[in-house]
Design a protein around this motif. Structure first.
Motif, PDB file in Angstrom:
ATOM      1  N   TRP A  98      28.324 -12.579  45.187  1.00 46.92           N
ATOM      2  CA  TRP A  98      27.395 -11.628  44.573  1.00 46.92           C
ATOM      3  C   TRP A  98      26.146 -12.355  44.073  1.00 46.92           C
ATOM      4  O   TRP A  98      25.016 -11.889  44.286  1.00 46.92           O
ATOM      5  N   THR A 180      29.623  -3.857  47.910  1.00 50.70           N
ATOM      6  CA  THR A 180      30.037  -4.416  46.621  1.00 50.70           C
ATOM      7  C   THR A 180      29.526  -3.560  45.465  1.00 50.70           C
ATOM      8  O   THR A 180      30.246  -3.311  44.493  1.00 50.70           O
ATOM      9  N   MET A 184      31.788  -1.748  42.636  1.00 49.29           N
ATOM     10  CA  MET A 184      31.581  -2.018  41.212  1.00 49.29           C
ATOM     11  C   MET A 184      31.332  -0.725  40.446  1.00 49.29           C
ATOM     12  O   MET A 184      31.805  -0.550  39.317  1.00 49.29           O
ATOM     13  N   ILE A 189      32.159  -1.328  36.709  1.00 44.59           N
ATOM     14  CA  ILE A 189      31.766  -2.711  36.407  1.00 44.59           C
ATOM     15  C   ILE A 189      30.237  -2.770  36.380  1.00 44.59           C
ATOM     16  O   ILE A 189      29.580  -2.335  37.325  1.00 44.59           O
ATOM     17  N   ALA A 191      26.621  -3.791  37.060  1.00 46.90           N
ATOM     18  CA  ALA A 191      26.057  -4.551  38.187  1.00 46.90           C
ATOM     19  C   ALA A 191      24.689  -5.068  37.794  1.00 46.90           C
ATOM     20  O   ALA A 191      23.728  -4.316  37.723  1.00 46.90           O
TER      21      ALA A 191
END
Length: 342
Positions: A98, A180, A184, A189, A191
């Motif tokens: 990432w 991704t 997320m 989550i 980012a």
């Protein structure tokens, strides 16, 4: 247009030099294919009347070289992405991939936003070079510095697309970024990279990079949009501007006396890219395209000029004519031209 007096080529050239003009009619050319010119792409400078548009476009063109340098140096995050995919439960490898992808996507965002700036610059140049009552020929003779900027945009566009086509890491990186980011988001989550490219922008960028030749598609769409938004302007003003530019480049490349006047070895490949670029734009804007018998572009002559160059120098340009044009496979397209491009 009245037929000009035939003069010998050396005399014709001598007069051009002595008069000090950058752009002059090649009087010794058959005008049935339209006017042919010599344009000094190396030295044209803006006149006072060109200055406002020239300054606006120059701000964009100043950044073009850096864009190409960044694209040429683009390595991608292939190693990190492979490691992350092969070890999905290794959080450290996911983080590493990432962290590698986010700045690259920031660079891809910069390329995409530059394409939008290029569209605005192109519209400004087209307005200046196609406005009535003057003909495109008169505009190109008087506004040589703007014609040079138009050529520089086309040169940048084809060079950008050549580099993009040979770099699969671009789409791989962006696809991984989007996957991704979605994962997320589903898992709530945070980012950190999302502020760079939100979902709406990512959708637009995805369409842009899905094109084989994204910058050329941007210019083609922009030229078509310019014509449709300026209905009071005859479409011939735009198509004649493009066909005249193609003729300029063809004559400069196929005439040894003119080609020998290039001070830089980069000028010939520059002319080749510009010639192909205006052919593609003409093909998108003209109702029947560049390959029909009624086309004002001498396609056979242009293809011959391309094929007279070393094959490895022009294969990408020939492929651009084969695969990024609109009308090549139409029934109205010349069978002879189709055969030449095979």
């Amino acid at each position: 247009m009245p037929q000009l007096k035939i003069v010998s080529l050396p005399l014709c050239l001598d007069r051009c030099v002595n008069m000090g003009n950058l752009l002059k009619v090649l009087a010794c050319t058959d005008f049935e294919q339209g006017p042919n010119f010599f344009l000094d792409f190396e030295n044209a400078q803006p006149t006072e009347s060109e200055r406002e548009v020239w300054d606006q476009v120059n701000i964009v063109l100043k950044d073009a070289r850096g864009i190409l340098e960044d694209l040429q140096a683009y390595q991608g995050a292939g190693v990190e992405i492979r490691e992350a995919i092969q070890h999905p439960n290794e959080e450290s490898l996911q983080d590493k991939a990432w962290e590698a992808v986010v700045p690259l996507v920031g660079m891809l965002k910069k390329f995409y936003e530059f394409s939008q700036r290029l569209e605005v610059a192109l519209h400004g140049l087209l307005r200046a070079l196609t406005s009535t009552p003057d003909s495109p020929t008169q505009h190109l003779e008087r506004e040589q510095a703007l014609a040079k900027q138009f050529a520089e945009i086309l040169h940048f566009t084809l060079r950008f697309d050549e580099l993009k086509m040979t770099n699969p890491a671009i789409q791989n990186d962006f696809s991984y970024y989007r996957r991704t980011l979605n994962r997320m988001r589903i898992n709530n989550i945070p980012a950190e990279g999302e502020y760079e490219v939100n979902n709406e922008l990512a959708n637009r960028m995805s369409l842009f990079y899905a094109e084989a030749a994204p910058m050329l598609k941007t210019l083609s769409d922009a030229t078509t949009k310019f014509v449709s938004e300026n209905k009071n302007l005859p479409i011939e003003n735009t198509t004649d501007c493009l066909s005249t530019m193609a003729s300029i480049c063809k004559v400069m490349l196929e005439t040894p006396e003119y080609r020998n006047r290039f001070a830089s070895e980069e000028t010939a490949p520059f002319c080749l890219r510009v010639m192909v670029g205006v052919i593609i734009l003409y093909d998108y804007v003209h109702p029947v395209g560049a390959f029909a018998k009624s086309s004002k572009i001498d396609m056979k002559g242009c293809i011959k000029v391309l094929k007279d160059q070393p094959a490895n120098n022009v294969e990408g340009l020939l492929n651009a004519l084969r695969y990024t044009t609109k009308h090549l496979n139409d029934e109205t397209a010349s069978k002879q031209i189709k055969t030449l491009l095979q």
